[in-house]
Scaffold this active site. Structure first.
Site, PDB file in Angstrom:
ATOM      1  N   ASN A 158      11.116  26.643  56.947  1.00 10.80           N
ATOM      2  CA  ASN A 158       9.854  25.993  57.332  1.00 10.80           C
ATOM      3  C   ASN A 158      10.067  25.354  58.704  1.00 10.80           C
ATOM      4  OD1 ASN A 158       7.576  24.393  57.599  1.00 10.80           O
ATOM      5  ND2 ASN A 158       8.201  22.899  56.036  1.00 10.80           N
ATOM      6  N   TRP A 159       9.453  25.962  59.709  1.00 11.85           N
ATOM      7  CA  TRP A 159       9.643  25.450  61.075  1.00 11.85           C
ATOM      8  C   TRP A 159       8.832  24.181  61.329  1.00 11.85           C
ATOM      9  CZ3 TRP A 159       9.852  29.984  65.217  1.00 11.85           C
ATOM     10  CH2 TRP A 159      11.026  30.718  65.006  1.00 11.85           C
ATOM     11  N   LYS A 160       7.955  23.826  60.404  1.00 13.30           N
ATOM     12  CA  LYS A 160       7.067  22.660  60.592  1.00 13.30           C
ATOM     13  C   LYS A 160       6.347  22.781  61.948  1.00 13.30           C
ATOM     14  CE  LYS A 160      10.329  20.038  57.881  1.00 13.30           C
ATOM     15  NZ  LYS A 160      10.551  18.784  57.202  1.00 13.30           N
ATOM     16  N   GLY A 172      14.095  23.149  56.245  1.00 10.93           N
ATOM     17  CA  GLY A 172      13.363  22.736  57.445  1.00 10.93           C
ATOM     18  C   GLY A 172      14.251  22.861  58.673  1.00 10.93           C
ATOM     19  N   GLY A 173      14.880  21.757  59.057  1.00 13.28           N
ATOM     20  CA  GLY A 173      15.629  21.688  60.320  1.00 13.28           C
ATOM     21  C   GLY A 173      16.615  22.820  60.528  1.00 13.28           C
ATOM     22  N   GLU A 201      11.415  19.618  46.096  1.00 10.08           N
ATOM     23  CA  GLU A 201      11.857  18.948  47.312  1.00 10.08           C
ATOM     24  C   GLU A 201      11.726  17.438  47.129  1.00 10.08           C
ATOM     25  OE1 GLU A 201      11.591  21.572  50.964  1.00 10.08           O
ATOM     26  OE2 GLU A 201       9.587  20.810  50.667  1.00 10.08           O
ATOM     27  N   HIS A 228       3.236  20.919  50.520  1.00 13.60           N
ATOM     28  CA  HIS A 228       4.445  20.326  51.111  1.00 13.60           C
ATOM     29  C   HIS A 228       4.246  18.811  51.189  1.00 13.60           C
ATOM     30  CE1 HIS A 228       7.556  19.245  53.983  1.00 13.60           C
ATOM     31  NE2 HIS A 228       8.139  20.388  53.688  1.00 13.60           N
ATOM     32  N   GLY A 246      14.696  15.991  55.580  1.00 12.07           N
ATOM     33  CA  GLY A 246      14.962  15.550  56.949  1.00 12.07           C
ATOM     34  C   GLY A 246      15.816  14.299  57.061  1.00 12.07           C
ATOM     35  N   GLU A 254       4.847  16.730  53.374  1.00 14.67           N
ATOM     36  CA  GLU A 254       4.256  16.222  54.627  1.00 14.67           C
ATOM     37  C   GLU A 254       2.740  16.436  54.638  1.00 14.67           C
ATOM     38  OE1 GLU A 254       7.004  18.276  57.195  1.00 14.67           O
ATOM     39  OE2 GLU A 254       8.596  16.954  56.478  1.00 14.67           O
ATOM     40  N   SER A 269      17.285  18.793  53.235  1.00 11.26           N
ATOM     41  CA  SER A 269      18.557  18.664  53.953  1.00 11.26           C
ATOM     42  C   SER A 269      19.579  19.733  53.586  1.00 11.26           C
ATOM     43  CB  SER A 269      19.150  17.259  53.755  1.00 11.26           C
ATOM     44  OG  SER A 269      18.294  16.285  54.334  1.00 11.26           O
TER      45      SER A 269
HETATM   46  C1  PEP Z   1      11.290  21.008  54.435  1.00 10.06           C
HETATM   47  O1  PEP Z   1      10.687  20.975  55.481  1.00 10.06           O
HETATM   48  O2  PEP Z   1      10.731  21.458  53.444  1.00 10.06           O
HETATM   49  C2  PEP Z   1      12.670  20.519  54.389  1.00 10.06           C
HETATM   50  C3  PEP Z   1      13.311  20.631  53.256  1.00 10.06           C
HETATM   51  O3  PEP Z   1      13.197  19.991  55.524  1.00 10.06           O
HETATM   52  P1  PEP Z   1      14.760  19.700  55.833  1.00 10.06           P
HETATM   53  O4  PEP Z   1      15.532  20.918  55.417  1.00 10.06           O
HETATM   54  O5  PEP Z   1      14.823  19.448  57.303  1.00 10.06           O
HETATM   55  O6  PEP Z   1      15.161  18.505  55.019  1.00 10.06           O
END
Ligand code: PEP
Length: 244
Positions: free
Chosen positions: A9-11, A225-226, A158, A88, A164, A90, A204
């Protein structure tokens, strides 16, 4: 047999210049790889690497209409997406999305033959007062429409406090929730459907902890994500999943 899924997920990160990362992604035969870029990149991303799937990060409950700034499942499908994230954390936090909206978005995704990745997870405050499984049960029940199958739905657990932050739950905590989700799905949809639905862990995940997380029962992959932004990082996770 559930096919494992490494989902990125590039957000709200990336422009056309970042699409070169997609060409460098590994695509082992035994797992599925998915990247969800920002909506303006979906069409180009879908052309960048035929071996990986592309998804949206959100869709509207309607397929068209007077909803300025929104993107519909029909538009995502037309642009080449085959998946979309719904619910999600966010989106739930930034846009006040409640379970009923998430369920309606999921149904809208299915109407366009998109696979919905329904995201659920507790906050740290909820975990600390022992509400984790109750929150998961509530979100899972009310965000997932009745027509869910292993083919049209993926569930991503999640924990909000792990997204993050660099924090990850213990293996026991991940296992407890994933086993619980599988059991809840079995109660509602029957064992066959529950056993066919993929459950992702997200929060993470990095190349350095992926092997550890993928050793957990009922973890069929990750939502990342990251560490999905750079092919060099995501390839470490893809490789760990392929070998798990
Ligand atoms: C996400 O965006 O769903 C996520 C899990 O982010 P990260 O891996 O950066 O914690």
């Amino acid at each position: 047999m559930r096919r494992k899924l490494a989902a990125g997920n590039w957000k709200m990160n990336g422009t056309g210049a970042n699409l070169s990362e997609l060409a460098d992604l590994a695509s082992p035969e035994n797992i599925d790889v998915l990247i969800c870029p920002p909506a303006p990149l979906v069409s180009r991303a879908a052309q960048a690497n035929a071996k990986i799937a592309i998804g949206g990060q959100d869709c509207h409950t309607a397929q068209n209409g007077a909803h300025t700034g929104d993107v519909s499942a029909a538009m995502l499908a037309d642009a080449g997406a085959t998946y979309v994230l719904t619910g999600h954390s966010e989106r739930r936090t930034d846009h006040g999305e409640r379970n009923a909206i998430v369920a309606a978005k999921t149904a809208a995704a299915w109407d366009q033959n998109l696979i919905a990745v329904i995201c659920i997870g507790e906050t740290l405050a909820q975990r600390e007062v022992g509400e984790t499984l109750a929150v998961i049960a509530d979100q899972l029940t009310h965000s997932t429409p009745n027509a869910a199958t292993g083919g049209n739905t993926v569930i991503a657990y999640e924990p909000v406090w792990a997204i993050g932050t660099g924090l990850i739950p213990t293996l026991e905590q991940i296992e407890e929730v994933h086993d619980f989700i599988r059991a809840e799905l079995a109660n509602r949809f029957g064992t066959e459907t529950a056993e066919s639905m993929r459950l992702l862990y997200g929060g993470s995940v990095k190349p350095s902890n992926a092997e550890y997380i993928f050793a957990t029962s009922n973890v069929d992959g990750a939502l990342v994500g990251g560490a999905s932004l750079k092919a060099s990082d995501f390839n470490g996770i893809i490789s760990a999943l392929s070998l798990a």
